[in-house]
Design a protein around this motif. Structure first.
Motif, PDB file in Angstrom:
ATOM      1  N   ASP A   1      11.633 -15.330  -3.753  1.00  0.00           N
ATOM      2  CA  ASP A   1      12.296 -14.104  -4.433  1.00  0.00           C
ATOM      3  C   ASP A   1      11.174 -13.327  -4.714  1.00  0.00           C
ATOM      4  O   ASP A   1       9.967 -13.027  -4.218  1.00  0.00           O
ATOM      5  CB  ASP A   1      12.742 -14.705  -5.727  1.00  0.00           C
ATOM      6  CG  ASP A   1      11.746 -15.485  -6.587  1.00  0.00           C
ATOM      7  OD1 ASP A   1      10.534 -15.418  -6.297  1.00  0.00           O
ATOM      8  OD2 ASP A   1      12.164 -16.579  -7.283  1.00  0.00           O
ATOM      9  N   PHE A   2      11.422 -12.114  -5.557  1.00  0.00           N
ATOM     10  CA  PHE A   2      10.391 -11.053  -5.577  1.00  0.00           C
ATOM     11  C   PHE A   2       9.192 -11.635  -6.496  1.00  0.00           C
ATOM     12  O   PHE A   2       7.996 -11.325  -6.248  1.00  0.00           O
ATOM     13  CB  PHE A   2      10.842  -9.874  -6.659  1.00  0.00           C
ATOM     14  CG  PHE A   2       9.942  -9.018  -6.957  1.00  0.00           C
ATOM     15  CD1 PHE A   2       9.594  -7.946  -5.972  1.00  0.00           C
ATOM     16  CD2 PHE A   2       9.399  -8.680  -8.020  1.00  0.00           C
ATOM     17  CE1 PHE A   2       8.726  -7.084  -6.115  1.00  0.00           C
ATOM     18  CE2 PHE A   2       8.509  -7.640  -8.244  1.00  0.00           C
ATOM     19  CZ  PHE A   2       8.232  -6.703  -7.276  1.00  0.00           C
TER      20      PHE A   2
ATOM     21  N   ALA B   1      11.917  -1.478  -5.561  1.00  0.00           N
ATOM     22  CA  ALA B   1      12.885  -0.682  -5.003  1.00  0.00           C
ATOM     23  C   ALA B   1      12.706  -0.638  -3.808  1.00  0.00           C
ATOM     24  O   ALA B   1      13.764  -0.129  -3.036  1.00  0.00           O
ATOM     25  CB  ALA B   1      12.321   0.593  -5.564  1.00  0.00           C
ATOM     26  N   ARG B   2      11.269  -0.764  -3.169  1.00  0.00           N
ATOM     27  CA  ARG B   2      11.433  -0.626  -1.675  1.00  0.00           C
ATOM     28  C   ARG B   2      11.540  -1.951  -0.841  1.00  0.00           C
ATOM     29  O   ARG B   2      11.639  -1.918   0.710  1.00  0.00           O
ATOM     30  CB  ARG B   2      10.194   0.165  -1.233  1.00  0.00           C
ATOM     31  CG  ARG B   2       8.755  -0.565  -1.237  1.00  0.00           C
ATOM     32  CD  ARG B   2       7.535   0.052  -0.921  1.00  0.00           C
ATOM     33  NE  ARG B   2       7.585   0.222   0.585  1.00  0.00           N
ATOM     34  CZ  ARG B   2       7.659   1.337   1.226  1.00  0.00           C
ATOM     35  NH1 ARG B   2       7.611   2.489   0.641  1.00  0.00           N
ATOM     36  NH2 ARG B   2       7.555   1.370   2.571  1.00  0.00           N
TER      37      ARG B   2
ATOM     38  N   TRP C   1       0.895  -1.007   0.041  1.00  0.00           N
ATOM     39  CA  TRP C   1       0.162  -0.066  -0.058  1.00  0.00           C
ATOM     40  C   TRP C   1       0.997   1.242   0.009  1.00  0.00           C
ATOM     41  O   TRP C   1       0.512   2.266  -0.569  1.00  0.00           O
ATOM     42  CB  TRP C   1      -1.074  -0.042   1.294  1.00  0.00           C
ATOM     43  CG  TRP C   1      -2.003  -1.060   1.152  1.00  0.00           C
ATOM     44  CD1 TRP C   1      -2.226  -2.145   1.682  1.00  0.00           C
ATOM     45  CD2 TRP C   1      -3.271  -1.145  -0.047  1.00  0.00           C
ATOM     46  NE1 TRP C   1      -3.453  -2.927   1.372  1.00  0.00           N
ATOM     47  CE2 TRP C   1      -4.017  -2.182   0.219  1.00  0.00           C
ATOM     48  CE3 TRP C   1      -3.292  -0.138  -1.008  1.00  0.00           C
ATOM     49  CZ2 TRP C   1      -5.005  -2.574  -0.512  1.00  0.00           C
ATOM     50  CZ3 TRP C   1      -4.425  -0.372  -2.016  1.00  0.00           C
ATOM     51  CH2 TRP C   1      -5.221  -1.582  -1.656  1.00  0.00           C
ATOM     52  N   ALA C   2       1.994   1.242   0.592  1.00  0.00           N
ATOM     53  CA  ALA C   2       2.971   2.411   0.339  1.00  0.00           C
ATOM     54  C   ALA C   2       3.331   2.502  -0.809  1.00  0.00           C
ATOM     55  O   ALA C   2       3.422   3.753  -1.379  1.00  0.00           O
ATOM     56  CB  ALA C   2       4.129   2.249   1.503  1.00  0.00           C
TER      57      ALA C   2
ATOM     58  N   ARG D   1       5.019  -2.450  -9.839  1.00  0.00           N
ATOM     59  CA  ARG D   1       5.938  -3.781  -9.577  1.00  0.00           C
ATOM     60  C   ARG D   1       7.302  -2.985  -9.417  1.00  0.00           C
ATOM     61  O   ARG D   1       8.149  -3.325  -8.468  1.00  0.00           O
ATOM     62  CB  ARG D   1       5.971  -4.656 -10.656  1.00  0.00           C
ATOM     63  CG  ARG D   1       6.690  -5.887 -10.508  1.00  0.00           C
ATOM     64  CD  ARG D   1       6.822  -6.752 -11.942  1.00  0.00           C
ATOM     65  NE  ARG D   1       7.808  -5.935 -12.957  1.00  0.00           N
ATOM     66  CZ  ARG D   1       9.312  -6.483 -12.653  1.00  0.00           C
ATOM     67  NH1 ARG D   1       9.323  -7.385 -11.800  1.00  0.00           N
ATOM     68  NH2 ARG D   1       9.979  -6.095 -13.422  1.00  0.00           N
ATOM     69  N   GLN D   2       7.731  -2.026 -10.092  1.00  0.00           N
ATOM     70  CA  GLN D   2       8.955  -1.541 -10.022  1.00  0.00           C
ATOM     71  C   GLN D   2       9.217  -0.702  -8.783  1.00  0.00           C
ATOM     72  O   GLN D   2      10.121  -0.739  -8.212  1.00  0.00           O
ATOM     73  CB  GLN D   2       9.362  -0.553 -11.227  1.00  0.00           C
ATOM     74  CG  GLN D   2       9.471  -1.312 -12.670  1.00  0.00           C
ATOM     75  CD  GLN D   2      10.729  -2.130 -12.573  1.00  0.00           C
ATOM     76  OE1 GLN D   2      11.815  -1.854 -11.808  1.00  0.00           O
ATOM     77  NE2 GLN D   2      10.324  -3.269 -13.429  1.00  0.00           N
ATOM     78  N   ALA D   3       7.908   0.033  -8.220  1.00  0.00           N
ATOM     79  CA  ALA D   3       8.035   0.758  -6.995  1.00  0.00           C
ATOM     80  C   ALA D   3       8.157  -0.209  -5.893  1.00  0.00           C
ATOM     81  O   ALA D   3       9.003   0.077  -4.935  1.00  0.00           O
ATOM     82  CB  ALA D   3       6.796   1.281  -6.849  1.00  0.00           C
ATOM     83  N   LEU D   4       7.512  -1.336  -5.868  1.00  0.00           N
ATOM     84  CA  LEU D   4       7.654  -2.608  -4.965  1.00  0.00           C
ATOM     85  C   LEU D   4       8.992  -3.050  -4.624  1.00  0.00           C
ATOM     86  O   LEU D   4       9.552  -3.122  -3.966  1.00  0.00           O
ATOM     87  CB  LEU D   4       6.722  -3.593  -5.129  1.00  0.00           C
ATOM     88  CG  LEU D   4       5.134  -3.328  -4.606  1.00  0.00           C
ATOM     89  CD1 LEU D   4       4.367  -4.148  -5.011  1.00  0.00           C
ATOM     90  CD2 LEU D   4       5.415  -3.280  -3.039  1.00  0.00           C
TER      91      LEU D   4
END
Length: 264
Positions: free
Chosen positions: A203-204, A239-240, A151-152, A234-237
């Motif tokens: 894994d991711f 990265a965090r 959610w972030a 997906r990319q935002a996740l």
């Protein structure tokens, strides 16, 4: 507004069912129920809690009730045990007679029931004197890291996502709210405790793919995305999230478990 979908048992299992199994085992150890009892599993879903009851507590019988016909069908297929039966039904109007169960349990359900107080009153109605009524719910504020990260990241891209976050929708999952529900239903000896379990993703992809299954609030939200929007999320996740050198992702999950007994 996106509403959670509950129908595909396999997709639910990949999303949170596998972690619920870990919580279910610890939850049952805390109840310490003797063998040979009649159990009612409200919001039985795909049978996660029922299967753990069968394996760990030597019950006489377990009756599962869930509003999703798809989940009930999955549970019937997966659990080939003559002691278990599953029915489609509403937690607020259980298809069970008064004082017919020794133990009523509910896993990860009350936060999705429109009238949780009415549901807990039903739990109390169907339990025999000195019977046990117990439940567990994810701690959406601080204890469900996989969802907090999701959610972030979603809110970075879409501020409106904050209104869908389980954390913002009601407070039944808070320990003080659970205690009040049990006490207001006339249950005694009420206790609330945390149940913490690890959620380790290989894994991711192991983390991300369940969000594409459409089962639950977050996956239902992702289903409304275009492909470019899904890729941005997906990319935002990626990265965090705290990805280990071997690619695995180690997070934690907490549920709040509440327990009470009926008067003798």
């Amino acid at each position: 507004m996106t509403h959670p979908v509950w129908a595909d048992g396999d997709a639910y299992e990949a999303y949170v069912g596998r972690w619920s199994r870990l919580v279910a085992a610890e939850f049952l150890r805390g109840l310490d129920v003797a063998a040979g009892r009649q159990w009612l599993d409200v919001g039985s879903g795909t049978g996660v809690l029922t299967s753990t009851i069968l394996a760990d507590t030597a019950p006489a019988r377990v009756t599962g009730v869930d509003p999703s016909a798809g989940f009930v069908a999955t549970a019937r297929t997966r659990i080939a045990d003559a002691r278990a039966t599953f029915h489609v039904g509403d937690a607020r109007a259980l298809p069970v007679g008064d004082r017919t169960a020794d133990v009523v349990v509910s896993g990860l359900t009350l936060n999705f029931v429109p009238e949780p107080a009415r549901a807990v009153a039903e739990f109390a109605r169907v339990v025999r004197p000195a019977g046990t009524v117990a439940a567990y719910i994810w701690d959406y504020a601080d204890g469900m890291a996989m969802m907090r990260h999701f959610w972030a990241a979603a809110a970075q891209l879409d501020p409106a996502a904050a209104t869908l976050d389980e954390q913002s929708r009601g407070s039944v999952w808070r320990p003080e709210a659970l205690r009040a529900l049990w006490e207001d239903a006339g249950l005694g000896e009420v206790s609330v405790r945390p149940v913490d379990v690890p959620t380790v993703f290989a894994d991711f992809a192991d983390y991300w793919m369940p969000f594409l299954g459409g089962q639950g609030t977050a996956p239902g939200y992702v289903r409304t995305f275009t492909e470019p929007a899904r890729e941005a999320l997906r990319q935002a996740l990626l990265a965090r999230l705290p990805v280990e050198p071997d690619g695995s992702i180690h997070l934690g999950a907490r549920a709040w478990a509440v327990r009470g007994v009926t008067a003798q």
